[in-house]
Design a protein around this motif. Sequence first.
Motif, short mmCIF file in Angstrom:
data_model
loop_
_atom_site.label_atom_id
_atom_site.label_comp_id
_atom_site.label_asym_id
_atom_site.label_seq_id
_atom_site.Cartn_x
_atom_site.Cartn_y
_atom_site.Cartn_z
N GLN A 135 1.02 -1.14 0.01
CA GLN A 135 -0.03 -0.18 -0.04
C GLN A 135 0.89 1.29 0.07
O GLN A 135 0.46 2.29 -0.51
N ALA A 136 2.04 1.04 0.77
CA ALA A 136 2.84 2.41 0.60
C ALA A 136 3.50 2.57 -0.73
O ALA A 136 3.39 3.66 -1.12
N ARG A 148 0.02 9.88 -3.62
CA ARG A 148 -0.70 10.41 -2.41
C ARG A 148 0.17 10.38 -1.06
O ARG A 148 0.03 10.21 0.02
N GLY A 149 1.59 9.96 -1.31
CA GLY A 149 2.59 9.85 -0.09
C GLY A 149 3.82 9.97 -0.87
O GLY A 149 4.00 9.80 -1.91
N THR A 182 1.90 1.69 -3.32
CA THR A 182 0.65 2.45 -4.05
C THR A 182 0.69 3.74 -3.93
O THR A 182 0.34 4.56 -5.15
N LYS A 183 0.57 4.00 -2.83
CA LYS A 183 0.47 5.44 -2.54
C LYS A 183 1.67 6.45 -3.26
O LYS A 183 1.18 7.52 -3.71
N TRP A 184 2.91 6.12 -3.09
CA TRP A 184 3.96 6.61 -3.87
C TRP A 184 3.71 7.01 -5.14
O TRP A 184 3.81 8.06 -5.66
#
Length: 200
Positions: free
Chosen positions: A30-31, A39-40, A33-35
């Motif tokens: 998920q990290a 979104r992160g 995916t966010k990068w």
Amino acid sequence: MALPQRIKELRTRNGLSQAALADRLHVSRQAVTKWEAGRGIPDVDNLRAMAALFGVSVDHLLDGTGDDATPAVLRHPVDVASLEPYKPAGRPLGAKSHRAVREAFPDAVIYPLARMRSNNRVQELLEWGLMLAFDTPYGLFGLSDSLSNRDAHYLVQEKNRHVLARVTPKAVEGKELPEPVAGRTFTFGADRFRRTSHPL
């Protein structure tokens, strides 16, 4: 190209899924995916680990400047389960992964490698905390990784290059190392490797 697109482009160029990249960086899928969705943002340690894994500078990863020295990724599809084990001379046991890497690099000098996963900062603190509080052995994350990741790793030495090869059940994947390996141990990305004293 912004950081999210650059991460995705380098990940796909290196033949990694989001889950595989997350595993190499010791973060959740998920990290990643966010990068890639913007979104992160990865922290400094993850940026450094990604740059080392992809063979580029942190500057290139962040803003596209610096040298883009991404090593070539080589992929040789093979059904490892269907192969006959290869038994090197003087060794008591053979392995199908030995046969697969030997067929992918027939003229190279090939050393089997032991892979040791490096802990990230949080894992390191947890290991020490568990060891001090409950007298557990140090190295639980490494043991867990060894049990869940059964891929075999090899150092392939050819005339003009050294390749880090990984044998999965369906392919031999090789990544050209940015510089030759001089000693028996070396670090690449988030992993440490130790080669055997005798080649296959």
